[in-house]
Each structure stands twice: as structure tokens, then as C-alpha cells.
Scaffold this motif. Structure first.
Motif, mmCIF file in Angstrom:
data_model
loop_
_atom_site.group_PDB
_atom_site.id
_atom_site.type_symbol
_atom_site.label_atom_id
_atom_site.label_comp_id
_atom_site.label_asym_id
_atom_site.label_seq_id
_atom_site.Cartn_x
_atom_site.Cartn_y
_atom_site.Cartn_z
ATOM 1 N N THR A 133 0.782 -1.555 -0.392
ATOM 2 C CA THR A 133 0.205 -0.303 -0.246
ATOM 3 C C THR A 133 1.025 1.520 0.038
ATOM 4 N N ILE A 134 1.886 1.402 1.068
ATOM 5 C CA ILE A 134 2.746 2.567 0.919
ATOM 6 C C ILE A 134 3.351 2.585 -0.165
ATOM 7 N N LEU A 135 3.751 1.359 -1.552
ATOM 8 C CA LEU A 135 4.718 1.888 -2.408
ATOM 9 C C LEU A 135 3.878 2.183 -3.170
ATOM 10 N N SER A 136 2.431 1.897 -3.323
ATOM 11 C CA SER A 136 1.428 2.016 -4.658
ATOM 12 C C SER A 136 0.806 3.286 -4.410
ATOM 13 N N SER A 137 1.799 4.142 -3.006
ATOM 14 C CA SER A 137 0.838 5.313 -2.521
ATOM 15 C C SER A 137 1.058 6.531 -3.242
ATOM 16 N N ASP A 138 1.079 7.306 -2.843
ATOM 17 C CA ASP A 138 1.614 9.161 -2.942
ATOM 18 C C ASP A 138 3.116 9.071 -3.249
ATOM 19 N N ILE A 139 4.117 8.343 -2.957
ATOM 20 C CA ILE A 139 5.624 8.579 -2.437
ATOM 21 C C ILE A 139 6.363 9.326 -3.104
ATOM 22 N N VAL A 140 5.262 9.466 -4.385
ATOM 23 C CA VAL A 140 6.421 10.511 -5.395
ATOM 24 C C VAL A 140 6.130 11.309 -5.070
ATOM 25 N N GLU A 141 5.367 11.737 -4.598
ATOM 26 C CA GLU A 141 5.430 14.078 -3.544
ATOM 27 C C GLU A 141 5.996 13.710 -2.908
ATOM 28 N N LEU A 142 7.335 12.222 -2.580
ATOM 29 C CA LEU A 142 8.430 12.503 -1.022
ATOM 30 C C LEU A 142 9.615 12.660 -1.846
ATOM 31 N N PRO A 143 10.052 14.283 -2.739
ATOM 32 C CA PRO A 143 11.086 13.441 -3.630
ATOM 33 C C PRO A 143 12.588 13.379 -2.895
ATOM 34 N N ASN A 144 12.549 13.640 -1.281
ATOM 35 C CA ASN A 144 13.770 13.792 -0.710
ATOM 36 C C ASN A 144 13.679 12.592 0.463
ATOM 37 N N ILE A 145 12.938 11.731 -0.480
ATOM 38 C CA ILE A 145 13.901 10.094 0.378
ATOM 39 C C ILE A 145 13.230 9.166 -0.780
ATOM 40 N N LYS A 146 13.891 8.275 -1.117
ATOM 41 C CA LYS A 146 14.271 7.097 -1.753
ATOM 42 C C LYS A 146 14.247 5.442 -1.399
ATOM 43 N N ILE A 147 13.225 4.981 -1.330
ATOM 44 C CA ILE A 147 13.029 3.811 -0.509
ATOM 45 C C ILE A 147 13.875 2.623 -1.483
ATOM 46 N N VAL A 148 14.952 1.978 -0.884
ATOM 47 C CA VAL A 148 15.594 1.297 -1.653
ATOM 48 C C VAL A 148 16.001 0.066 -0.866
ATOM 49 N N GLY A 149 14.601 -0.297 -0.363
ATOM 50 C CA GLY A 149 14.579 -1.835 -0.104
ATOM 51 C C GLY A 149 13.765 -2.474 1.169
ATOM 52 N N CYS A 150 14.043 -3.361 2.222
ATOM 53 C CA CYS A 150 12.873 -3.905 3.078
ATOM 54 C C CYS A 150 14.394 -4.753 4.012
ATOM 55 N N MET A 151 13.618 -3.828 5.581
ATOM 56 C CA MET A 151 14.281 -4.455 6.539
ATOM 57 C C MET A 151 13.656 -5.808 7.328
ATOM 58 N N GLY A 152 14.172 -6.636 7.982
ATOM 59 C CA GLY A 152 13.441 -7.909 8.338
ATOM 60 C C GLY A 152 14.162 -8.392 9.630
ATOM 61 N N MET A 153 13.470 -8.101 11.233
ATOM 62 C CA MET A 153 13.927 -9.490 11.952
ATOM 63 C C MET A 153 13.140 -10.622 12.837
ATOM 64 N N ALA A 154 14.162 -11.324 12.439
ATOM 65 C CA ALA A 154 13.478 -12.510 12.886
ATOM 66 C C ALA A 154 13.320 -12.719 14.821
#
Length: 220
Positions: A133-154
Motif C-alpha cells: 500500500t505504501i509503495l503504491s501510494s503517493d510517495i512520488v510526492e516525497l522527493p527527498n526520500i528514496k525507498i531502496v529495500g526492506c528490513m526484517g528482524m527474525a
């Protein structure tokens, strides 16, 4: 050769070339970080912003600082001028705050979306559908961040079948995300006790503290 240098050399020799080692330096003194730096380490992770800021002020400026702990939005402003990568982003509100603070410094801050893969209630993170949902939302309107991947804690367990299940579920999900989001190249999974298994399951970034610096002293 110092113990820290020896530990770093051992770990680096055991991981594939495409995997980034984040040396988790939380609670550790400046002298230990400097020792790791002198041994060639340049990527360090902290889980408290105030501690990271004070270390940033004292240490060489070519260090890449990663914020790996749970992020309080009201503290983003203190690290926005230097943080290289934020691992634990778990809401769109937090992304908006990071973007706002990055803008003030004319920077683009790289972020990882934290997926909740552990069984423990104490672990933070987003469900896979929330990430989509976040990736398909309006993050294009946030030009000063870049989502470059995922993190997980087991889950904190010695049950390798449980760890395998959690790591592989995030790997499969991440692989589907990359098809639509080619900028997502980082999968941050694995710590001192489980990083070999995480790497087997596609991790490209591991967060290792005690295996480099020794056990932590939380009451110095």
C-alpha cells in the motif's frame, strides 16, 4: 592484530561479495568504533539517535551511519543532516517526516521499509500488504526520500526452521516487490546469531554487533 580487526576480517571472509556488513556499534565507545574504522569498516549502525549524533560529531566524516532502531518521528530532525540509511521505517507518516527533514538539508535520505516477520509481539514492522500500500501510494510526492529495500528482524530463537520460514517469506515477498520497484535493491536481514542463514535466504545487508565488538554492556 586487535580482536575487533580480527573479528571483522573473519566475518568479511565468510560473507559473499554482494553483502554489506553493518557494524552495530550501539553502546560501544568511540575507541571501539575508531578501531573498526582503522580496520577498514565504514558502515556503522546505531539504534538511538542521540547516541549516533554524538558519535557522528566525533568520528571521521566518511562513515556511513545507519539508523537501525525503532524510529521516533520527533527525533528525525537530529540526524537528517547526515544519516545514510534508515532501516526501520514502519509508517507513511514516518516517511513524510523523513522527507520533510531531508528537504531542509537539501538531501535525499534512503529508507528501508520494516516488514514484521517475527512471531514476537515486541517486534515492530509492517505487514506485506501495508508495504504494498505504501509503495503504491503517493510517495512520488516525497522527493527527498528514496525507498531502496526492506528490513526484517527474525524471532529471537535458536530454532533454525522458524528462522528459515521467516527469512524465506520475506525473500519471496521482496523478489515480487523488485519486479515493480527496481530501485529496491537492499534486503536487510540477519544479525550476529543468524546472518549465515539470512544470507542463504537472499539478504544483501547484515547487522552484526556482538560478533565484532563483543557482548554489550548496557550499564556502563
Amino acid at each position: 592484530m586487535s580482536t575487533i580487526q580480527n573479528n571483522l576480517d573473519t566475518i568479511k571472509a565468510s560473507i559473499p561479495g554482494g553483502v554489506t556488513l553493518v557494524a552495530v556499534s550501539k553502546t560501544k565507545p568511540i575507541s571501539d568504533i575508531q578501531e573498526a574504522y582503522n580496520a577498514g569498516q565504514r558502515v556503522f549502525g546505531e539504534n538511538k539517535i542521540q547516541e549516533m549524533v554524538s558519535k557522528y560529531d566525533e568520528l571521521p566524516k566518511d562513515i556511513q551511519w545507519h539508523m537501525i532502531g525503532h524510529l521516533q518521528r520527533n527525533k528525525v530532525k537530529y540526524m537528517a543532516h547526515f544519516v545514510d540509511l534508515i532501516h526501520g521505517v514502519d509508517s507513511l507518516k514516518t516517511l513524510k517526516e523523513i522527507n520533510k527533514q531531508a528537504q531542509k538539508h537539501n538531501r535525499i535520505i534512503k529508507c528501508l521499509l520494516q516488514a514484521k516477520i517475527a512471531m514476537e509481539d515486541s517486534k515492530f514492522g509492517l505487514s506485506f500488504s501495508e508495504i504494498e500500500t505504501i509503495l503504491s501510494s503517493d510517495i512520488v510526492e516525497l522527493p527527498n526520500i528514496k525507498i531502496v529495500g526492506c528490513m526484517g528482524m527474525a524471532t529471537f530463537t535458536s530454532d533454525t526452521s522458524q528462522l528459515q520460514k521467516e527469512f524465506s517469506s520475506l525473500q519471496r515477498f521482496f523478489d515480487t516487490l523488485k519486479e515493480k520497484n527496481p530501485q529496491m535493491t537492499i534486503l536487510s536481514m540477519g544479525m550476529s546469531g543468524d546472518y549465515p542463514l539470512a544470507i542463504e535466504n537472499g539478504s544483501t545487508m547484515i547487522r552484526v554487533g556482538s560478533s565484532i565488538f563483543g557482548a554489550r554492556n548496557y550499564n556502563p
